[in-house]
Design an enzyme around this catalytic site. Structure first.
Site, PDB file in Angstrom:
ATOM      1  N   LYS A  79       0.850  -1.204   0.000  1.00 19.23           N
ATOM      2  CA  LYS A  79       0.000   0.000   0.000  1.00 19.23           C
ATOM      3  C   LYS A  79       0.880   1.247   0.000  1.00 19.23           C
ATOM      4  CE  LYS A  79      -3.844   1.981   2.721  1.00 19.23           C
ATOM      5  NZ  LYS A  79      -4.719   1.773   3.895  1.00 19.23           N
ATOM      6  N   SER A 154      -9.696   1.899   3.212  1.00 19.37           N
ATOM      7  CA  SER A 154      -8.847   2.646   2.314  1.00 19.37           C
ATOM      8  C   SER A 154      -7.854   1.799   1.526  1.00 19.37           C
ATOM      9  CB  SER A 154      -8.078   3.697   3.099  1.00 19.37           C
ATOM     10  OG  SER A 154      -7.176   3.061   3.997  1.00 19.37           O
ATOM     11  N   SER A 178      -9.695  -0.613   7.341  1.00 13.59           N
ATOM     12  CA  SER A 178      -9.171  -0.475   5.983  1.00 13.59           C
ATOM     13  C   SER A 178      -8.511  -1.704   5.371  1.00 13.59           C
ATOM     14  CB  SER A 178      -8.193   0.682   5.918  1.00 13.59           C
ATOM     15  OG  SER A 178      -8.916   1.866   5.814  1.00 13.59           O
TER      16      SER A 178
HETATM   17  N1  GLN Z   1     -12.946   4.024   6.864  1.00 14.11           N
HETATM   18  C1  GLN Z   1     -12.274   4.452   8.044  1.00 14.11           C
HETATM   19  C2  GLN Z   1     -11.903   5.914   7.909  1.00 14.11           C
HETATM   20  O1  GLN Z   1     -12.261   6.481   6.946  1.00 14.11           O
HETATM   21  C3  GLN Z   1     -11.075   3.595   8.297  1.00 14.11           C
HETATM   22  C4  GLN Z   1      -9.902   3.934   7.487  1.00 14.11           C
HETATM   23  C5  GLN Z   1      -8.699   3.086   7.781  1.00 14.11           C
HETATM   24  O2  GLN Z   1      -8.798   2.044   8.434  1.00 14.11           O
HETATM   25  N2  GLN Z   1      -7.536   3.564   7.349  1.00 14.11           N
HETATM   26  O3  GLN Z   1     -11.275   6.486   8.734  1.00 14.11           O
END
Ligand code: GLN
Length: 514
Positions: A79, A154, A178
């Protein structure tokens, strides 16, 4: 079976027995990416030459009987929020579009030491803020099962590339879901390890008390292989645990006798899609048929998890992101334009405004900060910074941030109590399967609500995994989430493997359309 269709474990056996070379494997994945990724945007950058050079080196060592690391020449995608020396690490942001880190993150060093071949960097929501990968400055990633749908986020690129067979393994990050939610949306296996299991050194911070790096793969066995390479204490990360790392691959083949699983009552309430509920209940039956005992459990403070997370995560983010000011790193707004605007303002100023000239230098700098941050960050990141600054500001901190910390403790205590009764907690990973691109992007609150089942594991610091457990009528994957107490990744992987021995959801692959 073609190379790209194989699991990482199958490829690993072929590589170690000398049936295929790492160059052949790496080249097949690169070819597949080059053929298809223009339609999916799972990758932000590729590492073609360096990957092939690394693979060649591994093959040479293997051929001459020299030692080869545990990943044995398997390609791995990373990532784009994890620092790679000499290769851009954009965090999905215009702010860092040209940022080339001077060092490798600990997990990247570990991957290289284990002879994992670094294929490229995967697409993501900007600074890992989002649940759909629509917040990337490098275009939306498309779900390989249905190109009109989001892949989750994400780590959308990381999950999509495994589903689309563009990489056998990938490394994601999970601050509030994420890894698990995109794994669910893309029909792959994704694990958020316990906070502290994997070093965060070289991971660009979003919310430091919640962030964790973990594996995304086709199967629990493959996830175990990758987690083995990533996990362990790191003197460069004081929050990384010094607990010994178990042998995950050995663990998954041990039978889980007398497994007690808890089903979270609150997770079957409002907002849960019927097809997801049915698939999860069916999965629970599968565990029962395998000898597990099932009981109902309650996590009474889970109803506050979203509110708590969306105070704590933005608060930490607002502090972590203060460093992107146009001076330390990457993007800076066009200075000539800033000077030009200032000059025009000064030219039109009247003599009575003379005293303002003393502040010229100051205002140039402030303007530069303002424009850099307004132009460099996308709207979701700006929203989070504003939320965080507000929650931390004087007069409000005790009402929001400090209160959220207290609720966080209650959420953790709910889990402690539940784990006195059961070994694992199961439920849906996400309330719905993947939704169409554009559906939720204009409504942040409904996007945030999609994180209902995942954020609490981060708040509590425990481990969680998402595995495929069915499909919707429209052919979209459904994820089952298993959660275990801190540092019980072995149990999670065992239980996930046990399920995958019994079912074949994880073997289904989308057919890619060009
Ligand atoms: N969807 C969550 C957020 O927007 C988690 C994101 C993540 O785990 N990086 O913060």
């Amino acid at each position: 079976m073609s190379l790209i269709e194989s699991t990482a474990a199958q490829l690993h056996r072929q590589l170690t027995s000398g049936n295929v070379t790492s160059v052949e494997v790496t080249q097949s994945f690169l070819d597949h990416i080059q053929q298809h990724d223009e339609h999916y945007s799972a990758f932000i950058s590729l590492n073609v030459e360096a990957a092939l050079a690394q693979a060649e080196d591994i093959d040479r060592r293997r051929a001459s009987g020299k030692p080869v690391g545990a990943l044995g020449g398997l390609p791995v995608a990373v990532k784009d929020v994890i620092c790679t020396k000499g290769q851009t690490t954009t965090c999905g942001s215009k702010m860092l579009r040209d940022f080339v880190p001077p060092y490798d993150a600990t997990v990247v060093c570990k991957l290289k030491q284990a002879d994992g071949v670094l294929l490229g960097k995967t697409n993501m929501d900007e600074f890992a803020m989002g649940s759909s990968t629509e917040n990337s400055a490098f275009g939306v990633t498309h779900n390989p099962w249905d190109r009109t749908c989001v892949p989750g986020g994400s780590s959308g690129g990381a999950a999509a590339c495994v589903a689309a067979r563009m990489a056998p393994l990938s490394v994601g990050t999970d601050t509030g879901g994420s890894i698990r939610q995109p794994a669910a949306f893309c029909g792959v296996t994704g694990m958020k390890p316990t906070y502290g299991r994997v070093s965060r050194f070289g991971l660009v911070a979003f919310a430091s008390s919640l962030d964790q790096i973990g594996p995304i793969a086709q199967t629990a066995e493959d996830a175990a292989l990758l987690l083995q390479a990533l996990a362990g204490h790191d003197p460069n990360d004081s929050t990384s645990s010094s607990k010994p790392v178990p042998d995950f691959l050995r663990a998954i083949n041990q039978p889980l006798v007398g497994l007690k699983i808890g089903v979270i009552r609150e997770h079957f309430g409002e907002g849960l899609d019927d097809e997801v509920a049915a698939a999860v209940r069916e999965a629970v039956h599968t565990y029962q048929a395998l000898g597990a005992t099932v009981s109902d459990i309650s996590l009474p403070h889970n109803q506050y998890a979203i509110a708590t997370y969306y105070v704590i995560a933005p608060s930490e983010a607002s502090s972590n992101l203060a460093r992107y000011d146009g001076v330390h790193y990457g993007f800076r707004a066009n200075e000539a334009e800033i000077l030009e605007t200032l000059k025009q303002e000064r030219d039109t100023a009247t003599a009575t405004n003379q005293e303002a000239t003393g502040k010229e230098l100051d205002s140039e700098l402030i303007r530069m900060y303002q424009r850099t941050r307004s132009e460099g960050f996308g709207s979701e990141v700006q929203r989070r910074i504003m939320l965080g600054v507000y929650a931390l500001s004087e007069g409000y901190a005790s009402k929001y941030y400090l209160k959220a910390l207290k609720v966080r403790r209650l959420i953790r205590q709910d889990f402690d109590k539940a784990f006195e009764k059961v070994d694992l907690i199961v439920g849906p990973t996400s309330p719905t399967p993947a939704y169409p691109i554009g559906d939720k992007i204009a409504d942040p609150l409904s996007m945030y609500l999609g994180d209902l089942y995942t954020v609490s594991a981060n708040l509590a610091g425990i481990a969680g995994i998402s595995i495929p457990c069915g499909f919707s009528k429209t052919g979209l994957p459904i994820g089952l989430q298993l959660q275990a107490p801190a540092f019980e990744e072995e149990r999670l992987l065992q239980a996930a493997h046990m399920f995958q021995q019994q079912t074949d959801w994880h073997t289904k692959r989308p057919s890619l359309k060009n």
